[in-house]
Design a protein around this motif. Structure first.
Motif, PDB file in Angstrom:
ATOM      1  N   GLY A 180       0.569  -1.588  -0.087  1.00 33.47           N
ATOM      2  CA  GLY A 180      -0.104   0.234  -0.124  1.00 33.47           C
ATOM      3  C   GLY A 180       1.056   1.179  -0.435  1.00 33.47           C
ATOM      4  N   GLN A 181       0.278   2.367  -0.133  1.00 29.88           N
ATOM      5  CA  GLN A 181       0.949   3.670  -0.085  1.00 29.88           C
ATOM      6  C   GLN A 181       1.471   4.000   1.061  1.00 29.88           C
ATOM      7  N   GLN A 182       3.037   4.748   1.107  1.00 35.56           N
ATOM      8  CA  GLN A 182       3.427   4.753   2.121  1.00 35.56           C
ATOM      9  C   GLN A 182       4.270   6.463   2.081  1.00 35.56           C
ATOM     10  N   VAL A 183       4.280   6.836   3.244  1.00 33.29           N
ATOM     11  CA  VAL A 183       4.723   8.625   3.463  1.00 33.29           C
ATOM     12  C   VAL A 183       6.004   8.540   4.336  1.00 33.29           C
ATOM     13  N   MET A 184       7.286   8.717   3.690  1.00 33.73           N
ATOM     14  CA  MET A 184       7.951   8.247   4.726  1.00 33.73           C
ATOM     15  C   MET A 184       8.198   9.494   4.856  1.00 33.73           C
ATOM     16  N   GLN A 185       8.687   9.590   5.912  1.00 31.13           N
ATOM     17  CA  GLN A 185       9.680  11.226   6.578  1.00 31.13           C
ATOM     18  C   GLN A 185      10.828  11.254   6.678  1.00 31.13           C
ATOM     19  N   ILE A 186      11.933  12.156   6.747  1.00 29.14           N
ATOM     20  CA  ILE A 186      13.545  12.100   7.069  1.00 29.14           C
ATOM     21  C   ILE A 186      13.693  13.141   8.293  1.00 29.14           C
ATOM     22  N   PRO A 187      14.766  13.241   8.297  1.00 30.24           N
ATOM     23  CA  PRO A 187      14.527  13.059   9.909  1.00 30.24           C
ATOM     24  C   PRO A 187      13.743  12.263  10.869  1.00 30.24           C
ATOM     25  N   GLN A 188      13.916  11.489  11.591  1.00 28.90           N
ATOM     26  CA  GLN A 188      13.275  11.904  12.878  1.00 28.90           C
ATOM     27  C   GLN A 188      13.194  12.295  13.550  1.00 28.90           C
ATOM     28  N   TYR A 189      13.887  12.756  13.826  1.00 31.02           N
ATOM     29  CA  TYR A 189      14.592  13.858  14.889  1.00 31.02           C
ATOM     30  C   TYR A 189      15.497  14.700  14.705  1.00 31.02           C
ATOM     31  N   GLN A 190      15.497  15.963  14.869  1.00 28.55           N
ATOM     32  CA  GLN A 190      16.088  17.143  14.294  1.00 28.55           C
ATOM     33  C   GLN A 190      16.292  17.817  15.687  1.00 28.55           C
ATOM     34  N   HIS A 191      17.943  17.740  15.805  1.00 27.38           N
ATOM     35  CA  HIS A 191      17.804  19.078  17.368  1.00 27.38           C
ATOM     36  C   HIS A 191      18.864  20.857  16.637  1.00 27.38           C
ATOM     37  N   VAL A 192      18.276  22.000  17.453  1.00 30.44           N
ATOM     38  CA  VAL A 192      19.019  22.975  16.298  1.00 30.44           C
ATOM     39  C   VAL A 192      19.238  23.961  17.656  1.00 30.44           C
ATOM     40  N   GLN A 193      20.912  24.942  16.885  1.00 29.78           N
ATOM     41  CA  GLN A 193      19.985  26.103  18.126  1.00 29.78           C
ATOM     42  C   GLN A 193      19.428  27.107  17.541  1.00 29.78           C
ATOM     43  N   GLU A 194      18.869  27.951  18.457  1.00 32.55           N
ATOM     44  CA  GLU A 194      17.671  29.355  17.842  1.00 32.55           C
ATOM     45  C   GLU A 194      18.847  29.616  16.753  1.00 32.55           C
ATOM     46  N   GLY A 195      17.835  30.133  15.991  1.00 35.31           N
ATOM     47  CA  GLY A 195      18.582  30.528  14.582  1.00 35.31           C
ATOM     48  C   GLY A 195      19.505  30.008  13.749  1.00 35.31           C
ATOM     49  N   GLU A 196      19.763  28.680  13.928  1.00 33.70           N
ATOM     50  CA  GLU A 196      19.699  27.679  13.003  1.00 33.70           C
ATOM     51  C   GLU A 196      18.858  27.594  11.397  1.00 33.70           C
ATOM     52  N   ASP A 197      19.240  27.268  10.808  1.00 37.22           N
ATOM     53  CA  ASP A 197      17.906  26.673   9.595  1.00 37.22           C
ATOM     54  C   ASP A 197      17.532  25.127   9.464  1.00 37.22           C
ATOM     55  N   PHE A 198      16.404  24.119   9.354  1.00 32.26           N
ATOM     56  CA  PHE A 198      15.469  23.621   9.203  1.00 32.26           C
ATOM     57  C   PHE A 198      15.868  23.185   8.207  1.00 32.26           C
ATOM     58  N   THR A 199      14.916  21.519   7.852  1.00 35.83           N
ATOM     59  CA  THR A 199      14.550  20.923   6.624  1.00 35.83           C
ATOM     60  C   THR A 199      14.320  19.685   7.249  1.00 35.83           C
ATOM     61  N   THR A 200      13.180  19.378   6.729  1.00 38.34           N
ATOM     62  CA  THR A 200      12.353  18.037   6.350  1.00 38.34           C
ATOM     63  C   THR A 200      11.526  17.740   5.487  1.00 38.34           C
ATOM     64  N   TYR A 201      11.888  16.455   5.059  1.00 34.67           N
ATOM     65  CA  TYR A 201      11.929  15.692   3.722  1.00 34.67           C
ATOM     66  C   TYR A 201      10.450  14.535   4.231  1.00 34.67           C
ATOM     67  N   CYS A 202      10.237  15.249   2.575  1.00 37.54           N
ATOM     68  CA  CYS A 202       8.577  13.847   2.726  1.00 37.54           C
ATOM     69  C   CYS A 202       8.963  13.121   1.570  1.00 37.54           C
ATOM     70  N   ASN A 203       8.755  11.681   1.407  1.00 36.57           N
ATOM     71  CA  ASN A 203       8.963  11.116   0.248  1.00 36.57           C
ATOM     72  C   ASN A 203       7.432   9.700   0.207  1.00 36.57           C
ATOM     73  N   SER A 204       6.969  10.067  -1.451  1.00 33.17           N
ATOM     74  CA  SER A 204       5.846   9.178  -0.910  1.00 33.17           C
ATOM     75  C   SER A 204       5.998   8.294  -1.641  1.00 33.17           C
ATOM     76  N   SER A 205       5.577   6.789  -1.862  1.00 35.29           N
ATOM     77  CA  SER A 205       5.842   5.195  -2.644  1.00 35.29           C
ATOM     78  C   SER A 205       5.170   5.853  -4.081  1.00 35.29           C
ATOM     79  N   THR A 206       4.112   6.393  -4.135  1.00 40.50           N
ATOM     80  CA  THR A 206       3.088   6.975  -5.612  1.00 40.50           C
ATOM     81  C   THR A 206       3.248   8.358  -5.804  1.00 40.50           C
ATOM     82  N   THR A 207       2.278   8.389  -6.607  1.00 39.26           N
ATOM     83  CA  THR A 207       2.127   9.876  -7.034  1.00 39.26           C
ATOM     84  C   THR A 207       1.408  10.358  -6.612  1.00 39.26           C
ATOM     85  N   LEU A 208       1.778  11.238  -5.606  1.00 36.30           N
ATOM     86  CA  LEU A 208      -0.119  12.454  -5.388  1.00 36.30           C
ATOM     87  C   LEU A 208      -0.656  13.179  -5.920  1.00 36.30           C
TER      88      LEU A 208
END
Lengths: 117, 115
Positions: free
Chosen positions: B1-29
């Motif tokens: 079945g369709q899966q949606v995966m996200q990385i990373p699971q955890y992210q620790h940053v210092q205030e002022g730093e940038d942050f990015t999270t990624y999402c990938n699907s096994s099917t076209t959305l």
């Protein structure tokens, strides 16, 4: 305006008992969704309604779980003969409309924390 | 079945730093939504992306939908302590990723911001 409300907020029940969880969606929202959310996980789809019609119940784990929305507003999720593995946060959400018309933003309620002892 | 995966699971940053999270699907959305859940709170809708290659901004948040409509990202510039929480992506849960009124959520990225 009022958001989505759920009751009770916390429910502790003994194994084998039935429980009924209530969801009161935002007034005028056509679609209503039930999710289950384990700690540290995203919400897991259970079932959803457009008006009073249950459109999809494919996420209900087994036949002990059922849901209804008889008048197209308030919904009840019922779990019969509860088991410890049913312990989780149960969340309700509503949206203006869902389905083939497009996925509109979903407004989540505060959830019911169910603990089965 | 369709899966949606996200990385990373955890992210620790210092205030002022940038942050990015990624999402990938096994099917076209057909579309993808992003939600934020504060600790002890409930998921709150942030945005919906529909078009291939779409980029949307909300103040310090930038959302992107991939050209193939199978991945998405959320970027936060100069994080603040108010950004703390779990960020979820969610795609329509239906055959071919079409809109059937139900969502498949990723497992989320937990963001911690140290002042």
């Amino acid at each position: 305006g009022a958001g989505v409300s759920q009751s009770p907020r916390y429910k502790v029940t003994k194994r084998g008992q039935d429980v009924a969880l209530r969801c009161d969606p935002i007034s005028g929202h056509v679609s209503l969704y039930w999710y289950r959310q384990a700690l540290g996980q995203g919400p897991e789809f259970l079932t959803y309604f457009n008006y009073e019609a249950q459109q999809d119940k494919s996420g209900l784990p087994n036949d002990r779980f059922s849901a209804e929305r008889p008048e197209g507003s308030i919904s009840t999720l019922t779990i019969q003969r509860t088991e410890q593995r049913d312990s989780a946060m149960y969340r309700c959400a509503s949206s203006l409309v869902g389905g083939l018309a497009g996925n509109y933003e979903q407004y989540f309620g505060p959830g019911t924390r169910l603990t089965v002892t | 079945g369709q899966q949606v995966m996200q990385i990373p699971q955890y992210q620790h940053v210092q205030e002022g730093e940038d942050f990015t999270t990624y999402c990938n699907s096994s099917t076209t959305l057909s579309n993808i939504q992003w939600y934020k859940q504060r600790p002890g709170g409930h998921p709150v809708f942030l945005i919906q992306l529909v078009k291939s290659g779409e980029v949307k901004k909300q103040k310090r948040l930038t959302f992107q939908f991939g050209e193939a409509k199978k991945n998405s990202s959320l970027h936060i510039t100069a994080t603040q302590t108010t950004d703390v929480g779990t960020y979820f992506c969610a795609g329509p849960k239906g055959a071919g990723g079409t809109s059937y009124g139900k969502l498949t959520f990723g497992q989320g990225t937990i963001l911690t911001v140290h002042p």
